[in-house]
Design an enzyme around this catalytic site. Sequence first.
Site, PDB file in Angstrom:
ATOM      1  N   HIS A 149       0.863  -1.263   0.081  1.00  0.00           N
ATOM      2  CA  HIS A 149      -0.236  -0.010  -0.265  1.00  0.00           C
ATOM      3  C   HIS A 149       1.111   1.381  -0.061  1.00  0.00           C
ATOM      4  CE1 HIS A 149      -2.858   3.102   1.289  1.00  0.00           C
ATOM      5  NE2 HIS A 149      -3.844   2.222   0.708  1.00  0.00           N
ATOM      6  N   GLU A 202      -3.765   3.048  -7.531  1.00  0.00           N
ATOM      7  CA  GLU A 202      -3.969   4.221  -6.367  1.00  0.00           C
ATOM      8  C   GLU A 202      -3.102   5.428  -6.590  1.00  0.00           C
ATOM      9  OE1 GLU A 202      -6.317   2.636  -2.740  1.00  0.00           O
ATOM     10  OE2 GLU A 202      -4.444   2.793  -2.637  1.00  0.00           O
TER      11      GLU A 202
END
Length: 232
Positions: free
Chosen positions: A94, A142
Amino acid sequence: MIQTPVIIINFKAYLESIGVSCLNIAKAAEVVYKDTGVQIVVVPPATEISRVSSSIEIPVFAQHVDPVEPGAHTGAITMEMVKEAGATGLLINHSEKRLLLADIETLINKARANNLVSVLCTNTPAVTGAGAALNPDFLAIEPPELIGTGIPVSKAKPEVVLNSVDIVMKINPAVKVICGAGITTGDDVYAALKLKTVGVLLASGVVKAKDPRKVIQEMAEACLKFQNEIRG
Ligand code: G3P
């Protein structure tokens, strides 16, 4: 087995993501799943995985695991720990928890060996391409600059999402692409599916919402609307 379209809710480390509030959001996601049949995955903090996974039936993933084997690693969270706690998958790399490329490959392979679903997060089409070669189950594109802004990647940067999907289709079509950052409404989810992704990864739009169930419901209904349209 994770069905698509999928809505993956990352609880991050918000105050709302611990204790009773964490459980309530997870239960709200389960209610929506039972009502709509749309696949929803919750990703609570590591300390909440056990409580959440023993209270709901929808999949629970881990936000991160450290790339270490069990042993003398004080403070580490290993894959073995989250699996034992009830996680059936995990986010890897992430943008708030970046890893080295070699560690990413190790974790993807280890997840597969442990029957855990891997969701590799990437930030650009080029990194997405490199990630596809490592063969995760899902790739979540993302752009970090949109995370937490409420400005949806699916509307603000559609070209990034489309390019990413195209690159993955060329390099490793077995990998499923989702997108995230700034997704807060059903409309944002619908726009993501229109860009040929199979779902979304989101956080603040649900976790910080006044009524998380309402937002999740709206997102699930957007998935149903999209599915009905493609079925004609
Ligand atoms: O993992 C989800 C993420 O980083 C996006 O966050 O708050 O923009 O939905 P948010």
